[in-house]
Design an enzyme around this catalytic site. Structure first.
Site, PDB file in Angstrom:
ATOM      1  N   ARG A  41       0.464  -1.120  -0.407  1.00 19.87           N
ATOM      2  CA  ARG A  41       0.526   0.281   0.353  1.00 19.87           C
ATOM      3  C   ARG A  41       0.894   1.340   0.110  1.00 19.87           C
ATOM      4  O   ARG A  41       0.964   2.112   0.283  1.00 19.87           O
ATOM      5  CB  ARG A  41      -0.808   0.077   0.980  1.00 19.87           C
ATOM      6  N   ARG A  45      -4.045   6.485   0.816  1.00 21.52           N
ATOM      7  CA  ARG A  45      -4.034   8.093   1.331  1.00 21.52           C
ATOM      8  C   ARG A  45      -3.264   8.496   2.194  1.00 21.52           C
ATOM      9  O   ARG A  45      -3.843   9.959   2.270  1.00 21.52           O
ATOM     10  CB  ARG A  45      -5.471   7.332   2.203  1.00 21.52           C
ATOM     11  N   ARG A  54      -7.892  10.948  -5.916  1.00 28.50           N
ATOM     12  CA  ARG A  54      -9.212  10.499  -5.171  1.00 28.50           C
ATOM     13  C   ARG A  54     -10.430  11.693  -4.370  1.00 28.50           C
ATOM     14  O   ARG A  54     -11.255  10.547  -4.828  1.00 28.50           O
ATOM     15  CB  ARG A  54      -8.817   9.388  -3.917  1.00 28.50           C
ATOM     16  N   ASP A  90      -6.457  -3.133  -7.032  1.00 31.09           N
ATOM     17  CA  ASP A  90      -7.131  -3.850  -5.934  1.00 31.09           C
ATOM     18  C   ASP A  90      -6.695  -5.251  -6.396  1.00 31.09           C
ATOM     19  O   ASP A  90      -7.273  -5.953  -8.166  1.00 31.09           O
ATOM     20  CB  ASP A  90      -8.014  -3.447  -5.628  1.00 31.09           C
ATOM     21  N   TYR A 168     -14.135 -12.605   0.019  1.00 30.85           N
ATOM     22  CA  TYR A 168     -15.612 -11.836  -0.196  1.00 30.85           C
ATOM     23  C   TYR A 168     -16.599 -11.389  -1.372  1.00 30.85           C
ATOM     24  O   TYR A 168     -17.460 -11.127  -1.674  1.00 30.85           O
ATOM     25  CB  TYR A 168     -14.656 -10.438  -0.975  1.00 30.85           C
TER      26      TYR A 168
HETATM   27  O1  1CP Z   1      -0.510  -1.823  -2.807  1.00 31.68           O
HETATM   28  C1  1CP Z   1       0.129  -1.175  -3.136  1.00 31.68           C
HETATM   29  O2  1CP Z   1       0.361   0.560  -3.194  1.00 31.68           O
HETATM   30  C2  1CP Z   1      -1.002  -1.230  -4.642  1.00 31.68           C
HETATM   31  C3  1CP Z   1      -2.593  -0.929  -4.262  1.00 31.68           C
HETATM   32  C4  1CP Z   1      -3.486  -2.102  -3.503  1.00 31.68           C
HETATM   33  C5  1CP Z   1      -2.990  -3.379  -3.149  1.00 31.68           C
HETATM   34  C6  1CP Z   1      -2.022  -4.333  -3.715  1.00 31.68           C
HETATM   35  C7  1CP Z   1      -4.264  -1.807  -3.139  1.00 31.68           C
HETATM   36  C8  1CP Z   1      -4.903  -0.053  -3.255  1.00 31.68           C
HETATM   37  N1  1CP Z   1      -5.169  -2.693  -2.733  1.00 31.68           N
HETATM   38  C9  1CP Z   1      -4.044  -3.789  -3.031  1.00 31.68           C
HETATM   39  C10 1CP Z   1      -4.413  -5.344  -2.201  1.00 31.68           C
HETATM   40  C11 1CP Z   1      -5.760  -5.240  -1.200  1.00 31.68           C
HETATM   41  N2  1CP Z   1      -6.823  -5.233  -1.442  1.00 31.68           N
HETATM   42  C12 1CP Z   1      -5.536  -6.865  -0.580  1.00 31.68           C
HETATM   43  C13 1CP Z   1      -5.055  -7.758  -0.251  1.00 31.68           C
HETATM   44  C14 1CP Z   1      -3.814  -6.674   0.911  1.00 31.68           C
HETATM   45  C15 1CP Z   1      -3.987  -6.456   1.901  1.00 31.68           C
HETATM   46  O3  1CP Z   1      -4.472  -7.462   3.209  1.00 31.68           O
HETATM   47  O4  1CP Z   1      -3.732  -5.059   2.585  1.00 31.68           O
HETATM   48  C16 1CP Z   1      -6.325  -6.772   0.279  1.00 31.68           C
HETATM   49  C17 1CP Z   1      -7.377  -7.578   0.874  1.00 31.68           C
HETATM   50  C18 1CP Z   1      -7.453  -6.132  -0.691  1.00 31.68           C
HETATM   51  C19 1CP Z   1      -9.524  -5.554  -0.559  1.00 31.68           C
HETATM   52  C20 1CP Z   1      -9.218  -3.748  -0.164  1.00 31.68           C
HETATM   53  N3  1CP Z   1      -9.319  -3.008  -1.235  1.00 31.68           N
HETATM   54  C21 1CP Z   1      -9.887  -3.649   1.265  1.00 31.68           C
HETATM   55  C22 1CP Z   1      -9.889  -3.899   2.420  1.00 31.68           C
HETATM   56  C23 1CP Z   1     -11.271  -4.537   2.672  1.00 31.68           C
HETATM   57  C24 1CP Z   1     -10.906  -5.258   3.694  1.00 31.68           C
HETATM   58  O5  1CP Z   1     -11.901  -6.216   3.864  1.00 31.68           O
HETATM   59  O6  1CP Z   1     -10.718  -4.925   5.176  1.00 31.68           O
HETATM   60  C25 1CP Z   1      -9.543  -1.541   1.286  1.00 31.68           C
HETATM   61  C26 1CP Z   1      -9.913  -0.586   2.308  1.00 31.68           C
HETATM   62  C27 1CP Z   1      -9.812  -2.216  -0.310  1.00 31.68           C
HETATM   63  C28 1CP Z   1      -9.856  -0.898  -1.160  1.00 31.68           C
HETATM   64  C29 1CP Z   1      -8.339  -0.343  -1.522  1.00 31.68           C
HETATM   65  N4  1CP Z   1      -7.092  -0.699  -1.937  1.00 31.68           N
HETATM   66  C30 1CP Z   1      -5.989   0.104  -2.875  1.00 31.68           C
HETATM   67  C31 1CP Z   1      -6.869   0.974  -1.453  1.00 31.68           C
HETATM   68  C32 1CP Z   1      -5.593   2.358  -1.433  1.00 31.68           C
HETATM   69  C33 1CP Z   1      -7.883   1.472  -1.241  1.00 31.68           C
HETATM   70  C34 1CP Z   1      -8.531   2.556  -0.165  1.00 31.68           C
HETATM   71  C35 1CP Z   1      -9.727   3.150  -1.522  1.00 31.68           C
HETATM   72  C36 1CP Z   1      -9.552   4.865  -1.046  1.00 31.68           C
HETATM   73  O7  1CP Z   1      -9.922   4.854   0.334  1.00 31.68           O
HETATM   74  O8  1CP Z   1      -8.687   6.254  -1.535  1.00 31.68           O
END
Ligand code: 1CP
Length: 361
Positions: A41, A45, A54, A90, A168
């Site tokens: 990540r 944010r 965003r 994502d 999911y």
């Molecule tokens: O790492 C990076 O910079 C690349 C971008 C990236 C990656 C690799 C994002 C952007 N998401 C992910 C993977 C991801 N997405 C995972 C696996 C990694 C981890 O365990 O953290 C998972 C479980 C998700 C699902 C997801 N997407 C969540 C988690 C929800 C939950 O069940 O707890 C969330 C909040 C998102 C949205 C998301 N994805 C990425 C970002 C920056 C965001 C937030 C969006 C925003 O608010 O702007």
């Protein structure tokens, strides 16, 4: 020092048998100029430039527009000098191409409006090629790879592992107990097999195409297996599909990182499924986990992302401890054990990256 950004390399540098970028050398267990560092990540944010984009575009618009996704991917690399980039996307958008109605709701996270509730829903899931639904991400990879190749900075492509995606798809969003997905798994074994096989098919195709588009490494995120499943369930209901996925990814010709969380009680089973590099969380000390996996297998991790909220004195203590546990062995990629938090101070990230790159050089 920052050798990863200084050396000029040909475009296909990552395809060479002996790469020069520290991150790719570590992925192969080769000695490197320094311990490479990137953070899960790393685009997100905590960065004002990300929040500015965003504020104008939804999560899905940023993911599916190559220029926006490329710009977000490059922001943290420019600002902090990470040793690798990870494509901004994502794990969930490929589910949309299979027929699930996905959205990211502000403040709530991902939502699927038509989760899988019957075996018929599973049979209706499509298995389209990646170009059909993920062409934006493949396009973004081409843009970023073209920009980073001359700087010899590798780009990581990624996808979700089948169980994490199934959670999911069945729960309809985030889950604490994974009751619906586990109930399906226990009560409908034949449908479970069809679901997991479809997910493997779609993710393998998507990951292989990311490598073709220019990703120099791939990461598979199995974020929720450890939270949901014990060792025996993992062996019965997940391991066969993960083994299938990692076997299919051998054709990619680039290193594959297998990341999971909360799996320290059965990390040897997870490691046995495949992946060139094992990505591990912070719950167990790195040296213990590395010994379980085998020191001949590269490892990525495992700072607690919350340590990045601590004052430098505490953060440095945890970082020094982690480096001591890595013991200077080749094949360690420094990372957090889960995505960094939106409240992470930029200064801590800046200080961490230069500390790792300078101290281990
Ligand atoms: O790492 C990076 O910079 C690349 C971008 C990236 C990656 C690799 C994002 C952007 N998401 C992910 C993977 C991801 N997405 C995972 C696996 C990694 C981890 O365990 O953290 C998972 C479980 C998700 C699902 C997801 N997407 C969540 C988690 C929800 C939950 O069940 O707890 C969330 C909040 C998102 C949205 C998301 N994805 C990425 C970002 C920056 C965001 C937030 C969006 C925003 O608010 O702007």
């Amino acid at each position: 020092m920052h050798s990863a950004v200084e050396k000029e390399q040909p475009a296909a540098a990552h395809a060479q048998a002996e790469p020069t970028a520290a991150f790719l050398r570590a992925c192969k267990g080769l000695p490197a100029s320094h311990t490479p560092i990137w953070l899960m990540r790393q685009a997100g944010r905590y960065m004002a430039e990300y929040r500015a984009i965003r504020a104008q575009y939804s999560m899905l618009e940023t993911v599916h527009t190559p220029e926006l996704a490329a710009e977000i991917t490059l922001q943290p690399v420019r600002t902090f000098g990470f040793d690798a980039a990870i494509i901004f996307s994502d794990i969930l958008p490929p589910l949309a191409s299979m027929g699930l109605e996905l959205d990211f709701v502000r403040g709530e996270g991902p939502v699927i409006y038509n989760p899988l509730t019957t075996t018929r829903d599973i049979d209706m899931l499509a298995t389209p090629p990646a170009e059909a639904g993920m062409s934006g991400t493949l396009g973004a990879i081409k843009l970023v790879a073209a920009e980073l190749a001359p700087k010899n900075i590798p780009l990581i492509g990624f996808a979700g592992a089948p169980f994490t995606l199934a959670s999911y798809a069945v729960e309809g969003g985030s889950s604490k107990q994974f009751a619906k997905v586990k109930a399906l798994m226990y009560s409908e074994p034949a449908a479970w097999k069809r679901l997991m096989t479809k997910l493997v098919t779609v993710q393998a195709d998507y990951l292989l195409k990311q490598a073709q588009a220019g990703a120099a490494a791939l990461q598979v995120f199995d974020s929720w297996v450890g939270q949901a499943l014990g060792k025996l369930d993992y062996q019965r209901f997940v391991a066969p599909y993960n083994r299938m996925l990692f076997a299919m990814l051998k054709r990619a010709g680039v290193p594959v990182i297998h990341f999971s969380m909360g799996t320290s009680s059965y990390i040897e089973d997870v490691a046995a499924c495949g992946g060139d590099v094992m990505g591990v969380d912070w719950r167990m000390p790195l040296d213990w986990t590395w010994a379980q996996i085998g020191y001949d297998r590269p490892i990525q991790g495992n700072l607690d992302p919350v340590a990045l909220l601590a004052p430098w004195r505490e953060l440095k203590h945890q970082v020094d401890d982690l480096l001591a546990r890595a013991g200077g062995r080749p094949g360690h990629i420094f990372n957090v054990g889960q995505g960094i938090l939106p409240t992470t101070p930029l200064d801590n990230v800046r200080r961490l990256v230069s500390y790792i790159q300078e101290r281990t050089a």
